[in-house]
Enzyme design. Structure first.
Site, mmCIF file in Angstrom:
data_model
loop_
_atom_site.group_PDB
_atom_site.id
_atom_site.type_symbol
_atom_site.label_atom_id
_atom_site.label_comp_id
_atom_site.label_asym_id
_atom_site.label_seq_id
_atom_site.Cartn_x
_atom_site.Cartn_y
_atom_site.Cartn_z
ATOM 1 N N HIS A 103 0.834 -1.211 0.000
ATOM 2 C CA HIS A 103 0.000 0.000 0.000
ATOM 3 C C HIS A 103 0.865 1.256 0.000
ATOM 4 O O HIS A 103 1.049 1.886 -1.043
ATOM 5 C CB HIS A 103 -0.923 -0.024 1.215
ATOM 6 C CG HIS A 103 -1.946 1.066 1.242
ATOM 7 N ND1 HIS A 103 -2.185 1.928 0.193
ATOM 8 C CD2 HIS A 103 -2.829 1.442 2.213
ATOM 9 C CE1 HIS A 103 -3.145 2.767 0.511
ATOM 10 N NE2 HIS A 103 -3.553 2.501 1.732
ATOM 11 N N HIS A 130 -0.044 0.888 -12.472
ATOM 12 C CA HIS A 130 -0.823 1.087 -11.256
ATOM 13 C C HIS A 130 -2.002 0.132 -11.268
ATOM 14 O O HIS A 130 -2.607 -0.112 -12.319
ATOM 15 C CB HIS A 130 -1.327 2.539 -11.174
ATOM 16 C CG HIS A 130 -1.807 2.939 -9.819
ATOM 17 N ND1 HIS A 130 -3.060 2.604 -9.345
ATOM 18 C CD2 HIS A 130 -1.205 3.642 -8.823
ATOM 19 C CE1 HIS A 130 -3.207 3.100 -8.121
ATOM 20 N NE2 HIS A 130 -2.099 3.725 -7.785
ATOM 21 N N ASP A 134 4.329 7.339 -7.509
ATOM 22 C CA ASP A 134 5.325 6.858 -6.552
ATOM 23 C C ASP A 134 6.742 6.945 -7.122
ATOM 24 O O ASP A 134 7.696 7.195 -6.388
ATOM 25 C CB ASP A 134 5.018 5.408 -6.162
ATOM 26 C CG ASP A 134 3.662 5.270 -5.499
ATOM 27 O OD1 ASP A 134 3.421 6.007 -4.532
ATOM 28 O OD2 ASP A 134 2.854 4.448 -5.946
#
Length: 429
Positions: free
Chosen positions: A265, A306, A364
């Site tokens: 996560h 993703h 990210d």
């Protein structure tokens, strides 16, 4: 015209009518609540096909690369707004007027300090403890210091809890970092903005006050905006699940932090840095690209693609621009780690394999590079994610508590264990 219904037909039983619910955006949803009255339940591991709640806060369309907060596109918010304005939007449903924003910012700033006795909690942790372990503890402990506002059915109590959590998270997070390196804690300065104050508390020392670089402040603010909420993810669902029992908001947010800590996560940008360090040199990139393409190889390129966004991550566009602004400002393009990252990005945007599989760099990938460039240690990355996501958690918690349909969440199960059997005394087994 009556409401649409879906018919469920089971062998030997009359067809069951299930109402079809329609949202303002997104696919229709089948209400299966009536099944429980017939002693029937659905099976959906991971809740990939189940709407756990009704919400007005955030909408994601992964196929179109769309992320909306209260109807506003994330790209517009990240480019034109600031984090505290986005906080107001998530909490109250509309963008504030200038007067409303000014009052909101003042209220947040009035709660940036923490109780002096809470500072002593830190000395109970090892210096090398992971910052997320400390955050789970100290955020949960807030309920022991601010028990004057724990009536979850009191709207004023819920609001002051929201202000306290949003305001104190950067202070608590910076204290985690300072504690790990043996530096004294730095008191927040309310003359500074939210992101600016966080960087000040991270990198100032009592003997020398740091005035953070405006480019880095803006980058930090954008990171906060881009991570503020992301619909019903694991940590938000955890906050809602804990909150459905009537638990106080500090405990619920601590539960969310624990869920966020999981590497599947909140640890993605940390994994990006670990990958770059493993590659080690630009010359090694072809070897690792080949490993990534080999389905029999366990190596995976972190920060690409993703689970939700099947096209592109809308947050990545803003984060990419911000990444280059930071690298230009700091002049660190020649750093080996950043050189590897930029070369990987170049390959991913041109290589047919990545394009075909839509493995574009995600938020990210860029946020990890930015945080590294700013000087934030890798083990603090998920803590910064928690600072940003706190407002989303609170908004969802408050929405749930305010709902007239509130009830404790109690998922069902498909039991596959032993059937009923008699107990046998230990001497006869």
């Amino acid at each position: 015209m009556g409401k649409e219904v879906a018919k469920l037909t089971l062998p030997g039983k009359e067809p069951i009518d299930l109402p079809v619910m329609k949202g303002t955006l997104g696919p229709d949803v089948i209400d299966i609540g009536a099944l429980s009255k017939l002693d029937l339940f659905t099976y959906d591991p991971g809740f990939r096909s189940t709407a756990s709640c009704e919400s007005k806060i955030t909408f994601i369309d992964g196929n179109k690369g769309l992320l909306l907060h209260r109807g506003y596109a994330i790209e517009q918010l990240a480019e034109q707004s600031d984090f505290l304005e986005v906080c107001y939007l998530l909490l109250f449903g509309e963008l504030p007027t200038q007067s409303q924003k000014d009052k909101f910012v003042i209220k947040v700033k009035n709660h940036t300090m923490i109780h002096e006795q809470l500072i002593r909690f830190y000395s109970g942790f090892r210096r090398d403890a992971h910052p997320m372990a400390i955050m789970c503890g100290v955020v949960g402990a807030l309920s022991a210091f601010y028990h004057d506002s724990l009536d979850i059915h009191n709207e004023e109590h819920r609001e002051i809890c929201a202000f306290r959590l949003i305001a104190k998270m950067p202070t608590l997070a910076a204290m985690c970092y300072k504690y790990s390196i043996g530096h004294p804690f730095v008191t927040p300065l309310n003359k500074m903005g939210y992101a600016e104050n966080f960087l000040h508390m991270m990198f100032s020392v009592p003997s020398e006050e740091l005035i953070p670089n405006p480019v880095l402040v803006r980058a930090m603010d954008r990171i906060f905006i881009l991570h503020a909420d992301h619909e019903q993810n694991a940590s938000t669902s955890t906050v809602r699940l804990a909150g459905s029992s009537g638990a106080n908001p500090f405990a619920c947010i601590a539960a969310g932090i624990a869920a966020l800590w999981g590497p599947a996560h909140g640890g993605a940008n940390e994994a990006v840095l670990a990958m770059l360090q493993e590659i080690g040199n630009v010359a090694n990139i072809p070897k690792y690209i080949a490993k990534a393409k080999d389905k029999d190889d366990n190596f995976r390129l972190m920060g690409f693609g993703h689970r939700v966004y099947k096209n592109f991550d809308p947050r990545a566009t803003v984060m990419r621009k911000t990444c280059y602004e930071v690298l230009d400002e700091l002049g660190v393009h020649d750093d080996p780690l950043f050189a590897i990252a930029l070369k990987l990005e170049e390959i991913a945007l041109k290589d047919p394999y990545f394009i075909e599989k839509k493995l574009y760099p995600n938020v990210d990938f860029y946020s990890g590079i930015i945080l590294k460039a700013i000087g934030i240690p890798t083990n603090m990355f998920t803590v910064i994610f928690a600072i940003a996501r706190t407002v989303g958690w609170i908004a969802h918690w408050n929405e749930m508590i305010s709902s007239p349909d509130l009830s404790i969440n109690r998922p069902r199960q498909l039991y596959t264990g032993p059937i009923i059997r008699d107990f046998v005394d230990v001497k006869k087994r």
